[in-house]
Design an enzyme around this catalytic site. Structure first.
Site, short mmCIF file in Angstrom:
data_model
loop_
_atom_site.label_atom_id
_atom_site.label_comp_id
_atom_site.label_asym_id
_atom_site.label_seq_id
_atom_site.Cartn_x
_atom_site.Cartn_y
_atom_site.Cartn_z
N HIS A 46 27.03 -1.13 -29.40
CA HIS A 46 26.39 -2.42 -29.63
C HIS A 46 25.00 -2.10 -29.97
O HIS A 46 24.48 -2.53 -30.92
CB HIS A 46 26.45 -3.25 -28.40
CG HIS A 46 25.96 -4.39 -28.52
ND1 HIS A 46 26.59 -5.84 -28.61
CD2 HIS A 46 24.76 -4.93 -28.32
CE1 HIS A 46 25.80 -6.84 -28.45
NE2 HIS A 46 24.74 -6.34 -28.42
N GLU A 47 24.31 -1.60 -29.31
CA GLU A 47 22.72 -1.23 -29.34
C GLU A 47 22.43 -0.63 -30.56
O GLU A 47 21.59 -0.77 -31.24
CB GLU A 47 22.27 -0.73 -28.19
CG GLU A 47 22.49 -1.48 -26.71
CD GLU A 47 21.81 -3.02 -26.84
OE1 GLU A 47 21.06 -3.15 -27.81
OE2 GLU A 47 22.45 -3.73 -26.22
N GLY A 99 14.38 -13.80 -20.84
CA GLY A 99 14.49 -12.91 -22.06
C GLY A 99 14.34 -13.99 -23.30
O GLY A 99 13.84 -15.09 -22.78
ZN ZN Z 1 22.81 -7.20 -28.79
#
Ligand code: ZN
Length: 696
Positions: free
Chosen positions: A474-475, A610
């Site tokens: 994902h990252e 965030g």
């Molecule tokens: Zn993400």
């Protein structure tokens, strides 16, 4: 005097940066940005080169250096660093507000948009100008001086509160520990967890702690919490850990409940000042989905299709528990029995898989896949480099002609004492032509890739759970979008200027490859014997993919709706509290009512600290798009090497290349040849098995 915080061109010398460098460094940067900004305002700029280039340089100067400070704040947190970060944050915000609220610059943007020059701009330039104008408006450029003063006070206060919110979570996690000494309390725990908890015990001063003899220290950090809940036979300890987990940062010294309230009130006040009905409308005004109602439509559609499935899932877990005379399941029993059911149904266990996913093999497999799909080679930089931690590595990305394209840092392991939990990608610098070192030479992007996976213990490499493998993919997808961009305007290259709800497309697209047999064969090799992962394990992994997807989908819908609902509510005008909202959404979306002590919102850092405020739905929104994009690969057959390669290149030329230079929908259509739909996601998550016409 040389200050390593600001004295670097390509890569910082992380090990030389001392906390004492931060304040003087940031002050120098702020002062020169201020000076450049004043010059720009006075210059009456009329062309792109006079207006937008200097603007990019000012913004880059600040974000590059302040970004470095926030990076350290995330990965090397300490009381001293926090103090200086908090001390400077106000001045950074003050300057950003000033830049965004400049009437002179705002007029100059509008004039540039009306000028003859405009029609010759490329797509990136047009979109940059459009978002700069929109951003200035959202930053209060149209407010009168009284209102602007209020707006700025709100921004300052919000920055402080959101930082406090995340520090409270970090501290609450750090403060909670259970030391266990009796062998009875470790029954059922896998070896990797015993090694980890004994290692934590050592750090806590039990110098003689061993995995087999103890003592063992339990924490709320995910690599400990998740496997413990899945495997511990001690119902009492599971309950204790679970209750601490769901109520973290909700009382005492690290209480986030009032902070959350204040954050929401301030955001609503800000939205009202800018002429929006509420903060959700403000947030959606710069997203692909455009309106909250469109998001709610998708989330309720997902809820309706997953609810019955989730009910069935819970029933099967209860049935298994009944067979073992366990009685009625409570929250702290579910992960344990769900794991037993998974073992029974699929004969698969997280722990059995770990030895086949040592980090070095997983990385090699990931890089091989990237070479096949996107035509890039990735090599570890083996020269001695300077890092913020000994486990960090630097990798360089090349095209097939060995042309250097980009670099990224990987910081893989969990360090709860100083590093924020979760996984994320961030930018050190982005691609930009005007910020290249020589004229006409583009500056190459550098990314940070941060994970919090199981660290190596007992002399073995980091043995990853399959979930950790997915997170790494994902990252890396985020990193690819940052690194493989071909846009030269820094303000729209890579992940810059991409709508928040479209930013997860590349990352989730990469996750899909974890379920491709060919890819799994390359990733999975036993860390000691080098034996490939048995085919039977792959079969089981693929079958288990949709295990509890009904429940997982409902959970994501729950988070998405809760976020949206909180940001649509004026807390001062209703008797409903954030906790009441949480309970109401829980009733609408969850099968099992939550515990009375559940204060999930107090640690919902995505939305309170965030960037996901009124944007948590972005995960599901872009999952629809990424699943549909991946379906294009499935349609030609994942082992059809030649065509996969071609399609991979098309993916690179669209999603990975165009950055924020185009509307996300346009990028999607350029790749797929049509608009997106939810069929592929429903199929991947098992919420529909087969469409009648078989076209999904
Ligand atoms: Zn993400």
């Amino acid at each position: 005097m040389i200050n390593p915080l600001i004295d670097w061109k390509i890569l910082p010398r992380f090990d030389e940066i001392k906390t004492g460098n931060i304040e003087p460094g940031v002050r120098i940067v702020l002062a020169r940005c201020e000076k450049k900004f004043n010059e720009l305002e006075e210059a009456n700029p009329t062309s792109w080169e006079e207006l937008m280039d200097p603007l990019e340089m000012i913004e880059d100067d600040l974000s590059r250096h302040w970004g470095l400070v926030s990076h350290l704040h995330h990965v090397k947190n300490s009381p001293e660093l926090r103090d200086v970060y908090n001390k400077l944050l106000g001045d950074v915000i003050k300057f950003t507000n000033k830049l965004n609220q400049s009437q002179n610059l705002y007029k100059a943007y509008l004039n540039l948009q009306k000028s003859d020059e405009f029609k010759n701009f490329n797509d990136a330039q047009k979109r940059i100008l459009k978002s700069t104008i929109h951003e200035a408006e959202l930053n209060g450029v149209g407010l009168n001086s009284e209102e602007r003063k209020e707006y700025n006070q709100i921004s300052q206060k919000l920055a402080e509160l959101t930082t406090r919110f995340s520090n409270n979570i970090l501290d609450a996690i750090k403060a909670f520990k259970i030391t266990i000494t009796s062998p009875e309390q470790i029954i059922g725990l896998p070896t990797t967890l015993l090694e980890l908890t004994a290692d934590t015990a050592k750090q806590e001063g039990h110098s003689k702690a061993t995995p087999t003899g103890g003592p063992w220290v339990l924490t709320l950090d995910s690599p400990c919490f998740i496997p413990f809940m899945q495997h511990s036979k001690s119902r009492q300890l599971r309950k204790k850990l679970y209750e601490a987990y769901i109520s973290k940062a909700s009382d005492g010294e690290w209480d986030n409940s009032l902070i959350a309230n204040e954050i929401i009130n301030l955001r609503q006040a800000k939205a009202k000042l800018l002429g929006f009905k509420n903060f959700a409308d403000l947030s959606l005004s710069r997203k692909m989905a455009k309106t909250p109602s469109k998001v709610q439509k998708l989330l309720y559609e997902l809820r309706d299709s997953s609810r019955t499935v989730a009910e069935e899932e819970l029933k099967s877990i209860q049935t298994l528990a009944d067979k073992n005379n366990f009685g009625k399941l409570k929250h702290w029993d579910i992960p344990y029995w769900a794991e037993r059911l998974r073992e029974k149904q699929y004969e698969i266990n997280d722990e059995e898989l770990r030895p086949f996913f040592p980090l070095p093999h997983v990385l090699a497999g990931l890089f091989e896949l990237s070479e096949k799909l996107f035509g890039v080679k990735i090599k570890e930089n083996i020269e001695r480099m300077s890092f913020w931690n000994k486990d960090v590595k630097l990798f360089r990305v090349f095209d097939l002609n060995n042309q250097h394209l980009a670099s990224f840092y990987l910081d893989p392991y969990s360090r709860p004492e100083e590093k924020q939990g979760g996984a994320w990608m961030d930018s050190l610098v982005g691609r930009s032509i005007i910020l290249g070192s020589d004229k006409g030479k583009v500056r190459l992007p550098v990314a940070y890739m941060i994970c919090n996976q199981s660290k190596p213990v007992g002399g073995k490499p980091s043995l990853m759970t399959f979930r950790e493998v997915e997170t790494l993919f994902h990252e890396f997808g985020h990193c690819l979008q940052h690194m493989l961009t071909t846009i030269d305007q820094g303000m729209a290259s890579g992940i810059s200027n991409v709508e928040w709800d479209a930013v997860e497309i590349a990352s989730q697209f990469m996750e899909n490859w974890c379920y491709d047999r060919g890819t799994l064969r390359k990733l999975g090799k036993h860390f000691e014997t080098n034996q490939p992962i048995p085919e039977s394990f792959i079969d089981k992994l693929l079958k288990a993919r949709t295990y509890r997807e009904g429940t997982n989908t409902l959970r994501q819908v729950n988070f998405g709706l809760l976020d949206l609902e909180i940001h649509q509510t004026q807390l001062s005008e209703t008797s409903e509290t954030i906790l009441d909202i949480q309970r109401r959404i829980d009733r609408e979306t969850l099968i099992l009512p939550p515990q009375e002590s559940d204060r999930f919102y107090c640690s919902f850092s995505h939305i309170f600290s965030g960037g996901y405020a009124a944007g948590y739905y972005s995960y599901k929104w872009s999952e629809v798009l990424s699943a549909d994009a991946f379906a294009a690969f499935e349609e030609i057959g994942l082992d059809n090497e030649d065509e996969i390669k071609q399609l991979g290149h098309k993916f690179r030329e669209t999603f990975l290349s165009l950055g924020g230079s185009q509307e996300p929908l346009k990028v999607f259509v350029a790749f797929r040849g049509r608009e997106p739909n939810t069929k592929a996601l429903m199929r991947h998550t098992g919420l529909i098995s087969q469409l009648p016409n078989g076209e999904a």
